[in-house]
Scaffold this motif. Structure first.
Motif, short mmCIF file in Angstrom:
data_model
loop_
_atom_site.label_atom_id
_atom_site.label_comp_id
_atom_site.label_asym_id
_atom_site.label_seq_id
_atom_site.Cartn_x
_atom_site.Cartn_y
_atom_site.Cartn_z
N LYS A 1 51.27 45.68 46.91
CA LYS A 1 51.24 44.26 47.24
C LYS A 1 49.90 43.68 46.80
CE LYS A 1 49.62 44.89 51.93
NZ LYS A 1 49.83 44.75 53.32
N LYS A 2 49.97 42.47 46.28
CA LYS A 2 48.75 41.79 45.85
C LYS A 2 48.04 41.29 47.10
CE LYS A 2 46.99 37.99 43.09
NZ LYS A 2 47.30 36.92 42.15
N ILE A 3 46.73 41.60 47.18
CA ILE A 3 45.96 41.16 48.34
C ILE A 3 44.96 40.07 48.02
CG2 ILE A 3 46.29 43.25 49.70
CD1 ILE A 3 43.55 44.23 48.75
N LYS A 4 44.56 39.98 46.73
CA LYS A 4 43.63 38.91 46.35
C LYS A 4 43.43 38.93 44.84
CE LYS A 4 39.44 41.70 47.04
NZ LYS A 4 38.13 41.78 47.67
N THR A 5 42.71 37.93 44.36
CA THR A 5 42.24 37.88 42.98
C THR A 5 40.73 38.06 43.03
OG1 THR A 5 44.01 36.37 42.38
CG2 THR A 5 42.13 36.46 40.90
N ASP A 6 40.19 38.85 42.11
CA ASP A 6 38.77 39.16 42.11
C ASP A 6 38.30 39.24 40.66
OD1 ASP A 6 36.25 39.86 43.04
OD2 ASP A 6 36.78 41.92 43.56
N THR A 7 36.99 39.19 40.46
CA THR A 7 36.42 39.34 39.14
C THR A 7 35.71 40.68 39.07
OG1 THR A 7 36.11 36.96 38.96
CG2 THR A 7 34.84 38.32 37.45
N PHE A 8 36.00 41.42 38.00
CA PHE A 8 35.34 42.71 37.77
C PHE A 8 35.01 42.79 36.29
CE2 PHE A 8 35.38 47.27 36.80
CZ PHE A 8 34.42 47.69 37.70
N LEU A 9 33.75 43.06 35.96
CA LEU A 9 33.26 43.06 34.57
C LEU A 9 33.64 41.76 33.85
CD1 LEU A 9 33.87 46.72 33.31
CD2 LEU A 9 31.71 45.68 33.96
N ASP B 1 47.18 46.49 46.65
CA ASP B 1 47.03 47.52 47.66
C ASP B 1 48.24 48.45 47.60
OD1 ASP B 1 45.66 48.42 50.33
OD2 ASP B 1 47.82 48.34 50.74
N PHE B 2 47.96 49.73 47.57
CA PHE B 2 49.00 50.74 47.57
C PHE B 2 48.66 51.75 48.65
CE2 PHE B 2 50.69 54.82 46.03
CZ PHE B 2 52.02 54.50 45.96
N ASP B 3 49.18 51.52 49.85
CA ASP B 3 48.96 52.43 50.98
C ASP B 3 47.46 52.67 51.23
OD1 ASP B 3 49.88 53.95 53.12
OD2 ASP B 3 50.00 55.79 51.92
N GLY B 4 46.67 51.61 51.19
CA GLY B 4 45.23 51.71 51.43
C GLY B 4 44.39 51.93 50.19
N ILE B 5 45.03 52.22 49.08
CA ILE B 5 44.33 52.38 47.81
C ILE B 5 44.29 51.02 47.13
CG2 ILE B 5 44.41 53.47 45.54
CD1 ILE B 5 46.00 55.75 46.94
N LYS B 6 43.12 50.63 46.66
CA LYS B 6 42.94 49.33 46.01
C LYS B 6 42.85 49.53 44.50
CE LYS B 6 41.93 47.09 50.02
NZ LYS B 6 42.45 48.07 50.90
N LEU B 7 43.61 48.72 43.77
CA LEU B 7 43.66 48.79 42.31
C LEU B 7 43.40 47.41 41.73
CD1 LEU B 7 47.00 50.79 42.17
CD2 LEU B 7 44.74 51.75 41.82
N TRP B 8 42.44 47.29 40.80
CA TRP B 8 42.10 46.03 40.14
C TRP B 8 42.79 46.02 38.78
CZ3 TRP B 8 39.44 47.83 44.06
CH2 TRP B 8 38.67 46.98 44.84
N TYR B 9 43.82 45.17 38.63
CA TYR B 9 44.58 45.06 37.39
C TYR B 9 44.12 43.87 36.57
CZ TYR B 9 48.27 48.43 38.50
OH TYR B 9 48.98 49.57 38.77
#
Length: 189
Positions: free
Chosen positions: A123-131, A139-147
């Motif tokens: 599930k999407k939890i937010k939009t963020d800036t990375f690099l 969020d995947f069961d507590g694991i956070k992934l920046w796509y």
């Protein structure tokens, strides 16, 4: 077992094996990463892909923490402390190469598209800036992934000390003619 399955599925999200459609929203790129597998291993890897990820290569150098793994049987980790590995993903095959022993093997893949299965569990939890890239944070069961453009630039497994994140992105990388070829001096098993 559940924790292992969660980690496995999260890492599958970045691998583009045998997709019937392109997984990434850009044609080609080179991305450098750093990673840590808890207290056991740390390392760096480079991902290079073409054809929107239908063809890709990963070069990695993994360093084993001997103090954290000293109590494991040698069969689990072997005697080496540093591992140099290469994987090449093409339309119907994955080539795994141990660059230290100069050996490799080929695995035939299918057209199974795991992305829809994995996307249903996130599930999407937010939009963020990375690099300087705008990412959907999933969020995947507590694991956070920046796509970003279908590519996972950052992974966080907070409870396990496991992480992976990009350190540089080269969208103008020029793909070499033999970029996705197994080196000629590798003995394929």
């Amino acid at each position: 077992m559940r924790q292992f399955l969660t980690i496995l599925i999260a890492f599958i999200g970045q691998i583009s094996i045998g997709y019937s459609q392109a997984p990434y929203k850009i044609n080609s790129c080179k991305i450098d990463f750093v990673f840590a597998g808890g207290n056991f291993v740390k390392g760096i890897k480079t991902l290079i892909f073409n054809d929107s990820g239908k063809i890709e290569k990963q070069l990695s150098v993994t360093y084993r923490d001997t103090s954290a793994t000293s109590e494991f049987p040698k069969e689990v980790f072997g005697n080496r402390i540093v591992y140099h590995q290469l994987s090449i993903h093409k339309n119907d095959s994955i080539f795994y190469v141990d660059l230290d022993s100069m050996t490799g093997n080929r695995k035939v893949t299918s057209d199974f598209n795991s992305s829809s299965f994995i996307n249903d569990l996130m599930k999407k939890i937010k939009t963020d800036t990375f690099l300087n890239k705008t990412c959907d944070v999933m969020d995947f069961d507590g694991i956070k992934l920046w796509y970003w453009n279908g590519i996972v630039l950052k992974k966080e497994f907070p409870m396990d000390g496991i992480y992976e994140y990009a350190t540089s992105i080269d969208e103008n990388y020029i793909i070499k003619e033999d970029e996705f070829q197994v080196p000629k001096d590798i003995k394929m098993e």
